[in-house]
Design an enzyme around this catalytic site. Structure first.
Site, PDB file in Angstrom:
ATOM      1  N   ARG A 180      74.706  -3.575 140.899  1.00 22.41           N
ATOM      2  CA  ARG A 180      75.984  -2.960 141.261  1.00 22.41           C
ATOM      3  C   ARG A 180      76.365  -2.011 140.126  1.00 22.41           C
ATOM      4  NH1 ARG A 180      80.805  -6.780 140.640  1.00 22.41           N
ATOM      5  NH2 ARG A 180      80.841  -5.633 138.685  1.00 22.41           N
TER       6      ARG A 180
ATOM      7  N   HIS B 135      83.625  -4.182 140.632  1.00 20.19           N
ATOM      8  CA  HIS B 135      83.736  -4.811 141.957  1.00 20.19           C
ATOM      9  C   HIS B 135      84.403  -3.855 142.955  1.00 20.19           C
ATOM     10  CE1 HIS B 135      84.187  -7.769 145.051  1.00 20.19           C
ATOM     11  NE2 HIS B 135      85.464  -7.483 145.125  1.00 20.19           N
TER      12      HIS B 135
ATOM     13  N   TYR C 254      82.440  -5.718 131.273  1.00 20.86           N
ATOM     14  CA  TYR C 254      81.674  -6.931 130.948  1.00 20.86           C
ATOM     15  C   TYR C 254      80.166  -6.725 131.147  1.00 20.86           C
ATOM     16  CZ  TYR C 254      82.647  -6.902 135.935  1.00 20.86           C
ATOM     17  OH  TYR C 254      82.790  -6.498 137.242  1.00 20.86           O
TER      18      TYR C 254
HETATM   19  C1  LIG Z   1      84.727 -17.363 150.969  1.00 20.42           C
HETATM   20  C2  LIG Z   1      85.223 -16.315 150.012  1.00 20.42           C
HETATM   21  N1  LIG Z   1      85.429 -16.640 148.720  1.00 20.42           N
HETATM   22  C3  LIG Z   1      85.881 -15.714 147.846  1.00 20.42           C
HETATM   23  C4  LIG Z   1      86.134 -14.444 148.257  1.00 20.42           C
HETATM   24  C5  LIG Z   1      86.660 -13.394 147.282  1.00 20.42           C
HETATM   25  N2  LIG Z   1      85.614 -12.447 146.968  1.00 20.42           N
HETATM   26  C6  LIG Z   1      85.520 -11.261 147.568  1.00 20.42           C
HETATM   27  S1  LIG Z   1      84.201 -10.366 147.045  1.00 20.42           S
HETATM   28  C7  LIG Z   1      83.751 -11.578 145.956  1.00 20.42           C
HETATM   29  C8  LIG Z   1      82.549 -11.399 145.074  1.00 20.42           C
HETATM   30  C9  LIG Z   1      81.348 -11.319 145.916  1.00 20.42           C
HETATM   31  O1  LIG Z   1      80.207 -11.183 145.122  1.00 20.42           O
HETATM   32  P1  LIG Z   1      78.825 -10.975 145.821  1.00 20.42           P
HETATM   33  O2  LIG Z   1      78.677 -11.902 146.966  1.00 20.42           O
HETATM   34  O3  LIG Z   1      77.787 -11.032 144.777  1.00 20.42           O
HETATM   35  O4  LIG Z   1      78.950  -9.526 146.474  1.00 20.42           O
HETATM   36  P2  LIG Z   1      79.110  -8.114 145.726  1.00 20.42           P
HETATM   37  O5  LIG Z   1      80.573  -7.905 145.490  1.00 20.42           O
HETATM   38  O6  LIG Z   1      78.337  -8.184 144.467  1.00 20.42           O
HETATM   39  O7  LIG Z   1      78.559  -7.126 146.675  1.00 20.42           O
HETATM   40  C10 LIG Z   1      84.606 -12.659 146.035  1.00 20.42           C
HETATM   41  C11 LIG Z   1      84.479 -13.880 145.227  1.00 20.42           C
HETATM   42  C12 LIG Z   1      85.933 -14.140 149.625  1.00 20.42           C
HETATM   43  N3  LIG Z   1      86.162 -12.934 150.112  1.00 20.42           N
HETATM   44  N4  LIG Z   1      85.460 -15.087 150.466  1.00 20.42           N
END
Ligand SMILES: Cc1ncc(C[n+]2csc(CCOP(=O)(O)OP(=O)(O)O)c2C)c(N)n1
Ligand SMILES: [Mg+2]
Length: 428
Positions: free
Chosen positions: A242, A246, A254
């Site tokens: 990435r 976020h 970080y």
């Molecule tokens: C069940 C759930 N837990 C927490 C979240 C909050 N949340 C949204 S994106 C995210 C991080 C996701 O990381 P990853 O799956 O690695 O995807 P990336 O953002 O790296 O594409 C979180 C914790 C959510 N949307 N759904």
């Protein structure tokens, strides 16, 4: 990168990756001008995954993209104006301005299920779409994407297990971009390869370099072909990075400098351009033509979005609850006669009866029996039950103690016959 595709396919992949990046660049500018209403997520550095995987699907197949899959939307045929208007919450957007991010789909034409924010939930949903279509005799494949962080949710595992037991024609792309918010993969999963998650469900998995679009496409194509031919679900782990935070608010300080620099040298579009040039598929003229095509398209799509109105205020109270046909016109598509698949014709005789609780009436007035498959018929009492029956204290007595679905008290009785007759010890 190996040469395996037609020239047209190679250039298509290039076009969609460049379009993906250009759409997101345009939206970043709009965000900085305060014109984007909701959150804005970047797929910078991951374009090869969205584009290469979606490109492996046929038109009839179904997808459910997540936040970093604008590339998949574009490959599926979503016009950039829908993405712009959606993020600007304009009345001309697919959700009429009710959503400010990527929560939109197209069930009618493009076969796109809207993203669900709860990570992992699209896995059982797309498994359902896959097995539903199979029931209807359609030979389709469904696909969705999940992050490294999302692969640690409960529903990821429930969904994948469900897909595996159902042998669903479903391909899951696990985008390992090294981070979930600010959490690196090694701090949340004790695995080197997230593809190993597939072993728990007895399904096939692949690991692919997510920055090599040709590798992503050929792997996804093989997986899609296998899923379509009945091999069951397949998990592909695409390793990438990435390259932004976020979302727009996150400067991602970080991320170690060395890590960022390592991946900057592996930019998927730069790598692909090098390959295409070496293979004499892309020359300066073709590149210029393609860039002009993208610029012209996005210029008019952005203008359309910027000039579109915001939704009228009274829209806020519309579409909150489903009000029937003016809300949505989804109808079940019965491929067999309705009489055949609904009670009483579809009813089954009860094979397990609980006294005072037995077969009842369903809302359709047919039988609603308690049915536990191969449980022996109610009349057949076991040796144990014959001994116990006279002493049974409770009014509701199971004819046949079974391990399946029995009431807590009944189940305890079945397991501990010596306690029957001591009501104080039962059912508390
Ligand atoms: C069940 C759930 N837990 C927490 C979240 C909050 N949340 C949204 S994106 C995210 C991080 C996701 O990381 P990853 O799956 O690695 O995807 P990336 O953002 O790296 O594409 C979180 C914790 C959510 N949307 N759904
Ligand atoms: Mg991640």
């Amino acid at each position: 990168m190996k040469k395996e595709l037609t020239c047209h396919q190679y250039l298509d992949l290039y076009y969609y990756m460049r379009l993906n990046r250009a759409v997101e660049d345009t939206m970043t500018k709009l965000f900085r001008q305060n014109k984007i209403v909701g959150g804005l997520y970047s797929s910078l550095g991951q374009e090869a995954i969205s584009v290469g995987t979606a490109y492996a699907l046929e038109k009839k197949d179904w997808v459910a993209p997540m936040i970093r899959n604008i590339g998949a939307l574009l490959v599926k045929g979503v016009p950039p104006r829908d993405i712009f208007t959606q993020h600007m919450a304009k009345y001309t957007s697919p959700t009429l301005g009710k959503d400010g991010t990527s929560h939109f789909g197209d069930l009618e034409k493009l076969h796109i299920v809207s993203p669900i924010s709860m990570l992992g939930d699209l896995i059982p949903v797309m498994t359902g779409v896959a097995i539903g279509a199979r029931y209807l005799g359609q030979k389709i494949v469904t696909m969705t994407w999940i992050g490294d962080g999302g692969s640690s949710t409960g529903v990821f595992h429930e969904g994948l297990n469900f897909a595996a037991t159902q042998k669903a024609p479903f391909v899951l792309i696990l985008e390992n971009n090294q981070w979930a918010y600010s959490t690196p993969v090694r701090r949340q999963v004790p695995l080197e390869n997230l593809a190993d998650r597939a072993k728990a469900y007895g399904i096939t998995s692949y690991i692919v370099d997510g920055n090599d679009v040709t590798a992503v496409y050929t792997t996804a194509k093989e997986a899609v072909d296998r899923a379509r031919s009945g091999d069951g679900p397949i998990l592909i782990e695409a390793k990438s990075m990435r390259m932004r935070g976020h979302a727009q608010h996150d400067p991602a300080e970080y991320v170690p400098k060395e890590m960022r620099e390592h991946w900057e040298k592996r930019d998927p579009i730069t790598l692909y351009e090098k390959f295409l040039t070496e293979q004499k598929i892309l020359d300066a003229k073709t590149k210029k033509e393609l860039e002009t095509k993208i610029d012209t398209l996005l210029e008019s799509e952005r203008e359309f979005a910027e000039n579109s109105p915001l939704p009228p205020p009274d829209l806020a109270e519309k579409g909150v609850y489903c009000t029937g046909d003016d809300c949505h016109k989804i109808r079940p598509k019965w491929e067999r006669s309705l009489a055949e698949v609904t009670p009483p014709k579809s009813s089954v005789k009860p094979v397990w009866v609980v006294e005072g609780f037995g077969p009842g009436k369903s809302s359709a007035a047919g039988n609603a029996p308690i049915h536990f498959g191969d449980t022996p018929a109610a009349q057949e009492k076991s040796e144990n039950e014959r001994k116990l029956a006279p002493k049974a204290p409770a009014k509701t007595v199971m004819k046949k103690p079974a391990k399946v679905g029995a009431s807590a008290a009944g189940a305890r009785k079945a397991r501990s016959p010596q306690k029957v007759g001591s009501p104080q010890k039962v059912g508390r």
